[in-house]
Design a protein around this motif. Sequence first.
Motif, PDB file in Angstrom:
ATOM      1  N   GLY A 192     -10.321   3.092   7.838  1.00  0.00           N
ATOM      2  CA  GLY A 192      -8.970   2.965   7.290  1.00  0.00           C
ATOM      3  C   GLY A 192      -8.986   2.852   5.778  1.00  0.00           C
ATOM      4  O   GLY A 192      -8.173   3.491   5.084  1.00  0.00           O
ATOM      5  N   MET A 193      -9.907   2.060   5.222  1.00  0.00           N
ATOM      6  CA  MET A 193     -10.016   1.959   3.762  1.00  0.00           C
ATOM      7  C   MET A 193     -10.414   3.293   3.150  1.00  0.00           C
ATOM      8  O   MET A 193      -9.908   3.680   2.081  1.00  0.00           O
ATOM      9  CB  MET A 193     -11.028   0.868   3.394  1.00  0.00           C
ATOM     10  N   PHE A 244      -6.132   9.255   0.278  1.00  0.00           N
ATOM     11  CA  PHE A 244      -4.700   9.450   0.078  1.00  0.00           C
ATOM     12  C   PHE A 244      -4.296   9.117  -1.355  1.00  0.00           C
ATOM     13  O   PHE A 244      -3.532   9.856  -2.000  1.00  0.00           O
ATOM     14  CB  PHE A 244      -3.919   8.576   1.070  1.00  0.00           C
ATOM     15  N   MET A 245      -4.807   8.001  -1.885  1.00  0.00           N
ATOM     16  CA  MET A 245      -4.464   7.605  -3.246  1.00  0.00           C
ATOM     17  C   MET A 245      -5.071   8.568  -4.263  1.00  0.00           C
ATOM     18  O   MET A 245      -4.452   8.856  -5.301  1.00  0.00           O
ATOM     19  CB  MET A 245      -4.952   6.180  -3.509  1.00  0.00           C
ATOM     20  N   LEU A 265       0.805  -1.217   0.000  1.00  0.00           N
ATOM     21  CA  LEU A 265       0.000   0.000   0.000  1.00  0.00           C
ATOM     22  C   LEU A 265       0.843   1.274   0.000  1.00  0.00           C
ATOM     23  O   LEU A 265       0.294   2.360  -0.171  1.00  0.00           O
ATOM     24  CB  LEU A 265      -0.929   0.017   1.218  1.00  0.00           C
ATOM     25  N   MET A 266       2.145   1.134   0.209  1.00  0.00           N
ATOM     26  CA  MET A 266       3.036   2.291   0.228  1.00  0.00           C
ATOM     27  C   MET A 266       3.552   2.556  -1.189  1.00  0.00           C
ATOM     28  O   MET A 266       4.264   1.720  -1.754  1.00  0.00           O
ATOM     29  CB  MET A 266       4.208   2.054   1.182  1.00  0.00           C
ATOM     30  N   ARG A 308      -9.864   6.384   4.338  1.00  0.00           N
ATOM     31  CA  ARG A 308      -8.762   7.347   4.381  1.00  0.00           C
ATOM     32  C   ARG A 308      -7.669   6.999   3.379  1.00  0.00           C
ATOM     33  O   ARG A 308      -7.056   7.885   2.767  1.00  0.00           O
ATOM     34  CB  ARG A 308      -8.161   7.419   5.794  1.00  0.00           C
ATOM     35  N   TYR A 309      -7.409   5.707   3.201  1.00  0.00           N
ATOM     36  CA  TYR A 309      -6.379   5.327   2.226  1.00  0.00           C
ATOM     37  C   TYR A 309      -6.820   5.670   0.814  1.00  0.00           C
ATOM     38  O   TYR A 309      -6.007   6.080  -0.022  1.00  0.00           O
ATOM     39  CB  TYR A 309      -6.077   3.830   2.338  1.00  0.00           C
ATOM     40  N   SER A 310      -8.104   5.521   0.523  1.00  0.00           N
ATOM     41  CA  SER A 310      -8.598   5.880  -0.808  1.00  0.00           C
ATOM     42  C   SER A 310      -8.435   7.378  -1.058  1.00  0.00           C
ATOM     43  O   SER A 310      -8.086   7.799  -2.167  1.00  0.00           O
ATOM     44  CB  SER A 310     -10.064   5.476  -0.961  1.00  0.00           C
TER      45      SER A 310
END
Length: 384
Positions: A366-367, A373-374, A127-128, A369-371
């Motif tokens: 969490g999913m 970010f992407m 994911l990084m 926030r990661y979306s």
Amino acid sequence: MANADIFQIRTEEAPKLAAPISTSGVIGWMRQNLFSSIGNTVLTVIGILIAYSLIMPFIQFAIIDAVWTGDDRTACLAVEGAGHAGACWAYVIDYLPQFIYGRYPTEEIYRVNIVYALFVLLLVPLLMPSAPYKGINALLFLVVFPIISYFLLTGLEFGDTVVLPIVETARWGGLLVTLVIAVTGIVASLPLGIALALGRRSNMPIIKMVSVIFIEFWRGVPLITVLFMSSVMLPLFLPEGVTFDKLLRVLIGVTLFSAAYMAEVVRGGLQAIPKGQYEGAMALGLRFWQMMGLIILPQALKLVIPGIVNTFIGLFKDTTLVLIVGMFDLLGQIQSSFSDPNWSTPTQGHTGYLFAAIVFFIFCFGMSRYSIFMENKLHTGHKR
């Protein structure tokens, strides 16, 4: 001399003064966003009152009046004259192993912990965006990890030699079942959804018709019906002596159901790509799969990241429906614990459902926030 006394030329820059407190910092933000007008001020006050009336009882129940230690139900009962008892977290702590592993044998729990550790160690660098060796990492996560996890969780035997004792999936439960169903559905439904989306836009009538029928069928059937059919009705149509593991049937049903919705999300992204992109790719001499893999799909998937993640979040929450077919996921394991008389209190149900809500919120948030970010990282062409 008179002019020299009147005029003065500054040879050094004047010191910079701090911005007024009323226009900077927290006070400035509040004046600009919350109290910029009479209407906004009224709405802000009303919002604060509503939030206070909702949040304070929650904090009172979950933290202030909560019981954190105890050996049985007596610790969580309200003391006479002391008001209502709060959340019984002692009950959650006592049942935490069952909430995480279900009825998995205690002496074999280390196998589940190894799977959890491998999942985190492989997922985090994947994911990084800046992590190296993405290809090897993806291969390990998508191919090697599922094989290792399968043998670790189910067991491994060679003839009469038992390497790892067999643990039937009927004994799995809790967060383990929730993650197995959710991760399998997410990983498998995305490529299948992409294939269905491309098939629905295909110029070949047969492929397009099959894709349309598949998508419309699965979108028109409730997931609870799919689970019921896969678990109860499917064995009736199989030849005598042929059977499938119940968890496998659930995984197939959830994957196909989610893939139909994923296909429509991806199709929306494909339709948003300008026709010039297709023409430019063909002008370069790229074949269909080269054009899709290098030009079209990267742009389309980037546009529909919110829709894809929204489908993932919905799938993760829909795993709670497996309780109807007799599989005890996290929520099912919590509900089954309510029959224990040792922890039966008026607040047991509230505490159990609150714990489930917190766990699901952590994963779904969490999913989300990661979306975001992407999106911010990939949508460089849309920044202003």
